[in-house]
Design a protein around this motif. Sequence first.
Motif, PDB file in Angstrom:
ATOM      1  N   VAL A 228       0.891  -1.156   0.000  1.00 18.85           N
ATOM      2  CA  VAL A 228       0.000   0.000   0.000  1.00 18.85           C
ATOM      3  C   VAL A 228       0.932   1.210   0.000  1.00 18.85           C
ATOM      4  CG1 VAL A 228      -1.831   1.233   1.209  1.00 18.85           C
ATOM      5  CG2 VAL A 228      -1.753  -1.272   1.287  1.00 18.85           C
ATOM      6  N   VAL A 229       0.869   2.012  -1.056  1.00 23.23           N
ATOM      7  CA  VAL A 229       1.852   3.091  -1.224  1.00 23.23           C
ATOM      8  C   VAL A 229       1.165   4.452  -1.259  1.00 23.23           C
ATOM      9  CG1 VAL A 229       3.404   1.546  -2.473  1.00 23.23           C
ATOM     10  CG2 VAL A 229       1.808   3.000  -3.755  1.00 23.23           C
ATOM     11  N   ASP A 230       1.958   5.486  -0.997  1.00 25.82           N
ATOM     12  CA  ASP A 230       1.435   6.852  -1.014  1.00 25.82           C
ATOM     13  C   ASP A 230       1.586   7.461  -2.407  1.00 25.82           C
ATOM     14  OD1 ASP A 230       4.111   7.514  -1.272  1.00 25.82           O
ATOM     15  OD2 ASP A 230       4.171   8.846   0.462  1.00 25.82           O
ATOM     16  N   LYS A 231       1.319   8.757  -2.524  1.00 24.30           N
ATOM     17  CA  LYS A 231       1.336   9.431  -3.823  1.00 24.30           C
ATOM     18  C   LYS A 231       2.720   9.486  -4.441  1.00 24.30           C
ATOM     19  CE  LYS A 231       1.714  14.066  -1.755  1.00 24.30           C
ATOM     20  NZ  LYS A 231       3.003  14.407  -2.357  1.00 24.30           N
ATOM     21  N   ASP A 232       3.763   9.242  -3.655  1.00 25.81           N
ATOM     22  CA  ASP A 232       5.134   9.237  -4.159  1.00 25.81           C
ATOM     23  C   ASP A 232       5.690   7.821  -4.295  1.00 25.81           C
ATOM     24  OD1 ASP A 232       5.392  12.096  -4.281  1.00 25.81           O
ATOM     25  OD2 ASP A 232       5.498  12.088  -2.090  1.00 25.81           O
ATOM     26  N   ALA A 233       4.780   6.830  -4.301  1.00 23.00           N
ATOM     27  CA  ALA A 233       5.144   5.418  -4.477  1.00 23.00           C
ATOM     28  C   ALA A 233       5.977   4.864  -3.326  1.00 23.00           C
ATOM     29  CB  ALA A 233       5.866   5.210  -5.812  1.00 23.00           C
ATOM     30  N   ARG A 234       5.833   5.442  -2.142  1.00 24.32           N
ATOM     31  CA  ARG A 234       6.540   4.938  -0.961  1.00 24.32           C
ATOM     32  C   ARG A 234       5.600   4.037  -0.160  1.00 24.32           C
ATOM     33  NH1 ARG A 234       8.186  10.727   1.381  1.00 24.32           N
ATOM     34  NH2 ARG A 234       5.948  10.915   1.023  1.00 24.32           N
ATOM     35  N   VAL A 235       6.126   2.931   0.313  1.00 25.92           N
ATOM     36  CA  VAL A 235       5.301   1.954   1.023  1.00 25.92           C
ATOM     37  C   VAL A 235       4.902   2.488   2.394  1.00 25.92           C
ATOM     38  CG1 VAL A 235       5.157  -0.388   1.935  1.00 25.92           C
ATOM     39  CG2 VAL A 235       6.463   0.061  -0.156  1.00 25.92           C
ATOM     40  N   ILE A 236       3.601   2.444   2.676  1.00 29.17           N
ATOM     41  CA  ILE A 236       3.124   2.821   4.003  1.00 29.17           C
ATOM     42  C   ILE A 236       2.590   1.612   4.769  1.00 29.17           C
ATOM     43  CG2 ILE A 236       2.543   5.136   3.214  1.00 29.17           C
ATOM     44  CD1 ILE A 236      -0.435   4.272   3.367  1.00 29.17           C
ATOM     45  N   GLY A 237       2.267   0.527   4.041  1.00 28.36           N
ATOM     46  CA  GLY A 237       1.717  -0.633   4.727  1.00 28.36           C
ATOM     47  C   GLY A 237       1.702  -1.871   3.848  1.00 28.36           C
ATOM     48  N   VAL A 238       1.385  -3.003   4.488  1.00 30.59           N
ATOM     49  CA  VAL A 238       1.307  -4.299   3.809  1.00 30.59           C
ATOM     50  C   VAL A 238      -0.148  -4.757   3.854  1.00 30.59           C
ATOM     51  CG1 VAL A 238       2.198  -6.658   3.705  1.00 30.59           C
ATOM     52  CG2 VAL A 238       3.633  -4.824   4.648  1.00 30.59           C
ATOM     53  N   ALA A 239      -0.804  -4.829   2.686  1.00 32.66           N
ATOM     54  CA  ALA A 239      -2.214  -5.230   2.643  1.00 32.66           C
ATOM     55  C   ALA A 239      -2.381  -6.603   3.270  1.00 32.66           C
ATOM     56  CB  ALA A 239      -2.699  -5.234   1.196  1.00 32.66           C
ATOM     57  N   THR A 240      -3.359  -6.723   4.181  1.00 27.86           N
ATOM     58  CA  THR A 240      -3.454  -7.984   4.912  1.00 27.86           C
ATOM     59  C   THR A 240      -4.856  -8.559   5.018  1.00 27.86           C
ATOM     60  OG1 THR A 240      -2.794  -9.078   6.982  1.00 27.86           O
ATOM     61  CG2 THR A 240      -3.696  -6.865   7.174  1.00 27.86           C
ATOM     62  N   ALA A 241      -5.891  -7.731   4.987  1.00 23.75           N
ATOM     63  CA  ALA A 241      -7.246  -8.274   5.185  1.00 23.75           C
ATOM     64  C   ALA A 241      -8.292  -7.270   4.738  1.00 23.75           C
ATOM     65  CB  ALA A 241      -7.469  -8.626   6.662  1.00 23.75           C
ATOM     66  N   LYS A 242      -9.533  -7.746   4.600  1.00 28.40           N
ATOM     67  CA  LYS A 242     -10.668  -6.886   4.304  1.00 28.40           C
ATOM     68  C   LYS A 242     -11.871  -7.392   5.085  1.00 28.40           C
ATOM     69  CE  LYS A 242     -13.229  -7.502   0.733  1.00 28.40           C
ATOM     70  NZ  LYS A 242     -13.792  -7.559  -0.644  1.00 28.40           N
ATOM     71  N   VAL A 243     -12.838  -6.517   5.278  1.00 28.63           N
ATOM     72  CA  VAL A 243     -14.101  -6.912   5.900  1.00 28.63           C
ATOM     73  C   VAL A 243     -14.984  -7.458   4.786  1.00 28.63           C
ATOM     74  CG1 VAL A 243     -16.122  -6.127   7.158  1.00 28.63           C
ATOM     75  CG2 VAL A 243     -13.872  -5.186   7.714  1.00 28.63           C
ATOM     76  N   THR A 244     -15.366  -8.721   4.880  1.00 26.51           N
ATOM     77  CA  THR A 244     -16.051  -9.392   3.771  1.00 26.51           C
ATOM     78  C   THR A 244     -17.512  -8.972   3.609  1.00 26.51           C
ATOM     79  OG1 THR A 244     -16.565 -11.252   5.242  1.00 26.51           O
ATOM     80  CG2 THR A 244     -14.562 -11.415   3.906  1.00 26.51           C
ATOM     81  N   ASN A 245     -18.145  -8.524   4.676  1.00 26.68           N
ATOM     82  CA  ASN A 245     -19.564  -8.157   4.572  1.00 26.68           C
ATOM     83  C   ASN A 245     -19.757  -6.648   4.481  1.00 26.68           C
ATOM     84  OD1 ASN A 245     -18.725  -7.641   7.144  1.00 26.68           O
ATOM     85  ND2 ASN A 245     -20.581  -8.374   8.156  1.00 26.68           N
ATOM     86  N   ALA A 246     -18.749  -5.947   3.991  1.00 27.37           N
ATOM     87  CA  ALA A 246     -18.825  -4.491   3.848  1.00 27.37           C
ATOM     88  C   ALA A 246     -18.005  -4.079   2.639  1.00 27.37           C
ATOM     89  CB  ALA A 246     -18.314  -3.787   5.101  1.00 27.37           C
TER      90      ALA A 246
END
Length: 265
Positions: A228-246
Amino acid sequence: MSVVHEESARAQVPLTRDRRNWPAVLALVLVVGLTVLVSLQAFQIHTLNRKVATAGDRASALDQRLVELERRAGNTIDTAAVAKKVRPSVFTVVAGRSQGTAFAFGKPGPAGGTYLMTNYHVVADVVDKGGSEVKLERESELYPATIVHKDKERDLAVLLATQVFPKLEILGVDVTPGSPVVVVGAPKGLMDSVTSGVVSAIREFPGESRKIIQFDAPINPGNSGGPVVDKDARVIGVATAKVTNAEGIGFAVAIAEACTAFSLC
């Protein structure tokens, strides 16, 4: 003769008086003229001052508008440009029965290799079977990689490939809600998929010590481990999960957690 003389004298008296009054009349005319001139100049100065004040107000309003436009421009994101910069560093991970995403980052690996970040749950099937070898895929090319670090509590794992891959830059400061983000990964195996959104919140869930970034960019199974990167292509996080019923509720482990866990940033 005397009568004529007397009449002539009488006729000359008013003329003499009129001549004597001319200076006063002239002075009065000059005073009136000067008064009108001063009044006119005062009016012109007042009008000019009003114009200057109006121009100043307009200039101030334009300055404020410019500041606002610059602020908005600074908070926008060129998704295509960011994706183009990020994609060469993102891989699909094939780990036993699981599949996810990984990205190159951090310090150089030993012997010139490259470290890659992913989620622990992406490689959990291999780890549970006592293995450590996975495959990285990019543009139909396969590369072997080894699981060298793992942190089940933070849901993070580090892979090591012998090849040299372009690495993504890490953002060393906290992001704020509303900041634009881009997510690159392989949802359902669809490599190089790009979605965008904003940071929704920064959360710390009860019973967990890790910091979680909530964002609204769409993700699906296969995005796990992607950057997950910002507007300058720098990593801010590692995608890990989502809420399935939303809709639009995804979560990423803050990259600072990875830096703390593995000391590779």
